[in-house]
Structure formats: C-alpha cells, structure tokens
Motif scaffolding. Structure first.
Motif, PDB file in Angstrom:
ATOM      1  N   TRP A   1      17.817  -8.336  25.544  1.00 16.94           N
ATOM      2  CA  TRP A   1      16.935  -8.473  26.595  1.00 16.94           C
ATOM      3  C   TRP A   1      16.971  -7.347  27.449  1.00 16.94           C
TER       4      TRP A   1
ATOM      5  N   LEU B   1      10.191 -11.980  30.284  1.00 19.33           N
ATOM      6  CA  LEU B   1      10.883 -10.995  31.024  1.00 19.33           C
ATOM      7  C   LEU B   1      10.081  -9.953  31.191  1.00 19.33           C
ATOM      8  N   LEU B   2       9.490  -9.421  30.032  1.00 15.11           N
ATOM      9  CA  LEU B   2       8.757  -8.329  30.183  1.00 15.11           C
ATOM     10  C   LEU B   2       7.351  -8.612  31.386  1.00 15.11           C
ATOM     11  N   SER B   3       6.800  -9.942  31.189  1.00 12.85           N
ATOM     12  CA  SER B   3       5.679 -10.223  31.779  1.00 12.85           C
ATOM     13  C   SER B   3       5.870 -10.218  33.334  1.00 12.85           C
ATOM     14  N   CYS B   4       7.295 -10.214  33.844  1.00 16.41           N
ATOM     15  CA  CYS B   4       7.620 -10.499  35.139  1.00 16.41           C
ATOM     16  C   CYS B   4       8.232  -8.954  35.860  1.00 16.41           C
ATOM     17  N   THR B   5       7.897  -7.880  35.055  1.00 15.03           N
ATOM     18  CA  THR B   5       8.263  -6.643  35.659  1.00 15.03           C
ATOM     19  C   THR B   5       7.635  -6.004  36.897  1.00 15.03           C
TER      20      THR B   5
ATOM     21  N   VAL C   1      13.914  -4.762  28.102  1.00 14.65           N
ATOM     22  CA  VAL C   1      13.423  -4.408  29.483  1.00 14.65           C
ATOM     23  C   VAL C   1      13.361  -2.998  29.703  1.00 14.65           C
TER      24      VAL C   1
ATOM     25  N   SER D   1      14.705  -7.364  41.839  1.00 19.83           N
ATOM     26  CA  SER D   1      13.463  -7.402  40.620  1.00 19.83           C
ATOM     27  C   SER D   1      13.615  -9.025  39.933  1.00 19.83           C
TER      28      SER D   1
ATOM     29  N   LEU E   1      17.275 -12.110  33.897  1.00 17.80           N
ATOM     30  CA  LEU E   1      17.754 -11.325  32.831  1.00 17.80           C
ATOM     31  C   LEU E   1      19.345 -11.803  33.104  1.00 17.80           C
TER      32      LEU E   1
ATOM     33  N   THR F   1      12.726  -9.798  37.213  1.00 16.40           N
ATOM     34  CA  THR F   1      12.896  -9.419  35.938  1.00 16.40           C
ATOM     35  C   THR F   1      14.422  -9.526  35.543  1.00 16.40           C
TER      36      THR F   1
END
Length: 724
Positions: free
Chosen positions: A192, A152-156, A196, A164, A170, A166
């Motif tokens: 999660w 999830l963090l890599s898709c921010t 984020v 979004s 989520l 992310t």
C-alpha cells in the motif's frame, strides 16, 4: 458509491480505470451493473475535466450486454470480456483529441482496468460466499489488498495541513494487517505504501518508515497491540518523520491519529479478522475438530468391540447344574447284569435302597475292601462277582467322564473370563478417550509454548486424563542439553501443579517423558542382592509406575540359580507388568501371569512372585504372592508378618495366588525377602527388621550381612519399600 469513490483515481487526470474495472468485475461475479454505471457517470463529472471516454465505455458496455441478454438469455464471462474490450477500443479515438500521448495512457488504462476487474471479481465472490467459518483464500486476500490500495488512492485529495487521510488509513490498515497475519500483513502494508508513493510521486521515506514499522511489529504482534504501536513510533523516530512537513509521510498528526484509532478498535474485530485471513488458527481448529471426531469414532468402535467380546464371552458360560452322572452311570452298570437274573424283581423292589447299595459297593471296591452281598441283594446271588465288576467299571468311567467335563468347564470359564475382561478393558479405554477434555488441550498448548521458549524442540505432546488426574507424554528431539529434572520443572510451571516422572525412554532421535500429577504418597524401593558363589543371581526385581498414581514393586525368585533361573524370574516380572499396562482387570492379571508363564516354559521351570501394588492417591495396597515367603510391614516400630500360601508360577494352570489387601500410611515400610534370606534367618527375621533403626541407613545390606553371618550361601535379595 464504490464507483464514485474510485473515480477519483485517474491516470494523467484523464483516465479512471478503477471504476471501469469494478463494472466488469461485478458483472463477472454476477452483480447487477446498473448502479455502478450511474456511479461512473457521476464520477466522470466530479473532476475538473469531465471523462467522456469512461462515460461512453460504461453506457456502451451496459447497453450491449443488455441486448445480448435479451437475445441469448445468457452472457458468458468470455463474452462479457470481449464486449468490454470492444467498447474500450471503440472509444479510444476520443482520447486522440488530446494527442497521441493520451491514446497511450488510454491503452494503459484498459490494461489496468482489466487487472483490477479480476480483483473486483474475487472480492465480490468473497462477499457472496462469506460465512462465519470460511477462511479467505490467498487469492481472495490478495484481491482485497489490491482493492484497499485502490481505496487509499481515491482518498489522496483529502489533506489538512500535515495530516493526510490516505496516510492515516494506510497506518491503521497496516497495523491491523500486522496484528492479523504477521509478516504477510507487513507485506500488504508495504504494498500500500509503494502504491500511494508511486501514484503521487511522493517522498519514498513513507515506504521505508512503513516497511520498518510493519516488519518490527510482525516480529512481536503475538504479544499484543502495544508492541505493534511501539514499532510504529520507533520507526517514526528513526526516520525523523516527527519533523517532516509533508502530509504524505508518517508525520506526527498521521501517526497519532492512526495509532489512537487502532488502539480503540474492539479486540473482537481484530480476532474476527484474524480468523478470516490467518490459516493457522483455522488449521488448529480444523485439526482439533478432526482429532475430536476421530477420537469419538475410535472410542465408539472400541466400545462396540468391547461389547462384542462381552457378548462372545456369554457363549462360553455354563449354568451350574446338579451332576448325578456318577450315580446314574453306576446304577446303569448294575442293571446291565441284573436284567438277565430271574431274581431281579426281588432285589430291585425298592429302587432307592438298591441304588444306595450299588453306590456303597462302588465306594468299598474303590477303597480296595472285600465286598459281600448287602441288603436288598440276596446273599446267595450267583451274579454278585459280575455285578461288582460292572459296578466298578461304570463307576470309573463316570469319574473319568466327569474329570474331562470338569476340565472342559474350567477351560470354558477361563475363556469366558478372558473375553469378558478384554471387553471390559476396551470399554474402559473408550471411556478414557471420550474423557479428553478442553482443559487438557489448553494444558497441551501451555506446555508446548513453555518448552519452546525454553529452547526445547518438541516432537510430540499429549495430555490425557486417567483416574481423575492428568497424564502428560512429551517427546523432545535430541540432543537434550539439560537434565531430565529441568524438563520436568518447565512442565510443572506450565501446568501449575507438581508432577512426578513415571517413565523416561531414550532413542536415537527422541527423549520421551511420561509424567503425571503428584499424589499424596510417595513410594521408593531399595534393593540389596547377593549371589551364590559369584554366579548370576536367579533373583530379579522390578519397579513399574502406571498412570493414575499406581506403582508396583516385584521380587521374583527363579528355581535354582544362574542364568536360567534369572531368565525365569525376569520373565515372570515382565509378564506381570505387561498385563498391568494393558489395562487388564487385576484378577485376570493374577491368573494370566501364571498361565502365560506355564505356556512359554519349555522345561519344568517355575518362579516365585512377590508383588506389592500401591495406589499412591489412597494408600490402598495389594500384596500378591505366588509361592513367595512372608513379607513384613514395619509401622511405628512394630513388625507384622504378611504370609500367603500358594504354589509358584508356572507349575499348574489352576494355581491361584494369595492376595492380601491393606492400606498403607506415611512412614510405613514393607520388606520383601527371597528364600535365601528367610531360610537362614527363620524366626529371627522380625527381630532383625525391628532393629533396622534409622531409615537413612541401608536396612537391606544389614539383613544380607546378618544372613551371610549365619551361613547363608544361596541367592539372597532384599527389597525395602518405604512410603512417605
């Protein structure tokens, strides 16, 4: 590919610990790291500023491990960890180029990568060992939750207006986790959202809205996906995220996109996910399989024991053979006298004729008649007196020996029947255990859910098949705030067919019910009693219902009156019901109740036994009479007498009951009376029963009143059994 994606998660835009953790974790799990090193190198240059330290760590670690493997042929996990930490520390000076602050972030990056490496190891090990039946452990599930958080963090960076990627992922993952594990899935979704929010330094309203939606959804997730979706929309309305302009909130685009995707997910996917992560279905399957295996093994052992008892019974079987011992012994006694006589050859020249004469002499002597020499014995035989004495003695000895042999044969036959009957009962019970079907287990589940929703605390529940119908045993913890009929109605609704209550038992903790599918016929009994001079009545009655739709009504009259006679009659009824419950064959029940009552009698006491056993599914009925007076069948206004000749219970071991078989119909009525009633009414009993009239009245009381009016003073009992 994973390393390249995770490279987008950076600390202070300089350090990317997650792909380095993936590198170490995959090595610890036994995966080849070459492709991961390539992903880290590509990811180092994917940002605005190349990450030279990460590239150096990946290449240096991979090279050193290769050298160690070429020298030692093996590289232990501890050695890999030390090599990795050494490479990270050796490359820290590269961060010093940007200042002391970046060195601190580099140390934090090392700690994060080591923690993430453990999670990656668990994930990789799970992938390697995954099969269709294994349940993911709590540690593996926690590692997967952390891995999903990293993704999830890599898709921010993927943001379009108020949408979004992310946040949408989520919400989808949180809804799926809630559907799979309830409150534990809600905890994963909250983790999660916190991850984020902290990583981006965003609005904490995302944490609150996701937490509220996940917790509400976990309370209703078993009712279906629509309830989970409703929980997310309710949370969005309460937090007013539909007015938000921040893409990193539960905005309308994020919420609509996530819930639509969640709703179109195949149900089989969610069920498969739940089977992998939720221990309850797995535990139920394991317990169900264990119970099935145990029942199968136990039934096999019971059947084996039953066959063994049947084999033992053959040891007591004696073939019927023609017994000529009396004639043979008597003739041998005569020969013992004739051997010393010089005229023996003349008397015994026709052996068959002499044999008939000897037996005739024995018969006449036993009758007490005066015996004279018979042909072919010479009339002047001087040994005739001794011959008669020897014949009589041998004859009596042979009769005594035969009596003992017959008694032993009867005992052997009794033992053979008992062992054979016990073996047959065990084999029948084993077959019933194996007959426990899947439908019975599903019925158990429906009943438990229904009773739980109705507020009952179910302690035990068992549904099993007997005689083609289901029998239900339920134990409910006390206090029970409703009537017993209310519990039966709840179980009927769960089963979908009417039930009748076989037995209700109460203890300090539980109220136990035994119910079974209602049969075509119903049988009820009303008892009327009168004792002698106000003493305790020696008559006893009983009613017992058995699985499979069978009911037995009994009237027993103990010898005499008072407490002793009452104890005797109650003992006879108790023995009969106990044997019926044990599943013993009916013929053995009839024999054993007499023998057991005889065995436990300390004095010469006995009791009559008048039993009516009715199969409510077919109407087939057996009337058992041990010394009981006649019974009466009232059908369509006509009265039939049902009589049987037999001794009472507890007098002789060889006593056999009278068994009358018949088929009852609706509206039939059977009347059982004790001796105290019939001895007074005599031939007028049939006429009195025919005049009973309306079934709603009390016919037993009428008969007692009529008997007392004719001078009856003994213990009197009338049992009226009606079939409807």
């Amino acid at each position: 590919m994973c390393a390249l994606i995770l490279s987008g998660v950076r600390i202070n835009e300089l350090h990317m610990p997650l792909p380095l953790g993936l590198l170490l974790g995959s090595q610890l799990a036994g995966f080849e790291p070459a492709a991961i090193v390539g992903g880290i190198i590509l990811g180092s240059f994917s940002g605005e500023q190349p990450y030279w330290q990460g590239t150096a760590i990946a290449i240096l670690y991979w090279g050193v491990t290769r050298i160690v493997l070429s020298v030692r042929k093996k590289c232990e996990p501890t050695t890999r960890m030390l090599i990795y930490l050494g490479c990270c520390i050796a490359t820290l000076p590269i961060s010093a180029i940007n200042g002391l602050r970046e060195v601190l972030y580099g140390a934090i990056s090392i700690a994060v990568s080591v923690l993430f490496a453990y999670c990656c190891k668990c994930i990789c090990t799970s992938v390697k060992t995954m099969n269709r039946t294994r349940l993911l452990t709590d540690t593996e599930q926690a590692a997967i939750v952390v891995g999903i958080g990293a993704i999830l963090l890599s898709c921010t960076a993927v943001v379009l207006s108020e949408w979004s990627l992310t946040v949408s992922l989520l919400l989808i993952l949180t809804a799926a986790a809630v559907s799979a594990r309830g409150v534990y899935g809600a905890a994963a979704g909250i983790f999660w959202s916190v991850t984020v929010t902290l990583y981006r330094g965003g609005n904490p309203a995302l944490i609150g809205s996701v937490a509220l939606a996940a917790l509400i959804g976990s309370a209703f997730y078993e009712k279906g996906r629509l309830f989970v979706v409703g929980a997310f929309f309710l949370s969005g309305i309460l937090f007013q995220t539909y007015r938000a302009t921040d893409a990193f909130l539960m905005s309308v685009p994020n919420l609509l996109c996530a819930m639509l995707i969640y709703l179109v997910l195949p149900k089989s996917w969610l069920n498969a996910l739940r089977k992998r992560v939720d221990p309850h279905p797995m535990t139920e399957r394991i317990l169900s399989a264990a119970i099935k295996r145990t029942e199968h093994r136990a039934s096999g052992e019971l059947e084996r024991m039953g066959k063994m008892l049947g084999g033992f019974s053959a040891m007591f079987h004696e073939a019927e053979a023609e017994d000529d011992s009396v004639a043979r012994w008597t003739v041998q006694g005569a020969l013992a006298i004739c051997r010393g006589c010089e005229c023996r050859r003349l008397c015994w020249r026709d052996a068959d004729a002499m044999r008939d004469t000897v037996l005739a002499i024995a018969d006449e002597t036993m009758r007490g008649n005066r015996v004279t020499p018979m042909d072919p014995i010479d009339e002047t035989c001087r040994h005739f007196g001794d011959l008669c004495s020897s014949i009589l003695l041998s004859y009596q000895q042979a009769l005594n020996r035969n009596a003992v042999s017959l008694r032993a044969k009867e005992q052997s036959g009794f033992t053979e029947r008992q062992l054979s009957g016990a073996g047959a009962a065990l084999c029948a019970y084993a077959r019933q255990m194996r007959a426990r079907s899947r439908s019975a287990r599903e019925t158990e589940k429906r009943i438990r859910e229904r009773l739980t929703r109705a507020g009952y605390d179910v302690e035990s529940l068992d549904v099993y098949e007997t005689g083609g119908s289901e029998t239900i045993s339920v134990g409910i913890r006390r206090p029970l705030k409703t009537k017993h009929s209310a519990v039966r109605r709840e179980i009927e609704i769960a089963c979908g067919y009417p039930l009748r209550c076989v037995r209700v038992a109460q203890s300090e903790r539980l109220v136990s019910f035994r119910l079974e599918q209602d049969a075509a016929l119903h049988a009820t009994a009303k008892v009327s009693k009168a004792s002698q001079n106000g003493m305790i009545s020696g008559d006893a009655t009983g009613e017992c219902r058995f699985p499979g739709g069978r009911v037995c009504f009994v009237l027993s009259d103990g010898m005499g009156s008072g407490r002793t006679a009452r104890r005797e009659s109650e003992s006879a009824i108790r023995l009969l019901f106990r044997l019926y419950h044990a599943g013993v064959d009916k013929e053995l029940v009839y024999e054993n109740v007499n023998r057991m009552l005889l065995a436990q009698n300390e004095t010469e006491m006995y009791a009559t036994l008048d039993a009516v056993s009715i199969d409510l599914n077919t109407g087939e009925t057996e009337l058992l009479k041990y010394g009981a007076p006649p019974s009466f069948l009232l059908r369509d206004g006509e009265v039939s007498t049902i009589a049987g000749e037999a001794l009472p219970c507890g007098i002789l071991a060889e006593a056999k009951p009278s068994v009358i078989r018949m088929k009852l119909q609706k509206n039939d009525c059977i009347v059982l009376c004790s001796d105290g009633v019939q001895d007074v009414l005599l031939e007028g009993t049939e006429q009195a029963i025919r005049a009973l009239g309306d079934p709603s009245e009390k016919p037993g009381e009428k008969l007692l009143k009529l008997a007392r009016s004719r001078g009856g003073t003994d213990d009197m009992t009338v049992m009226v059994i009606r079939v409807a």
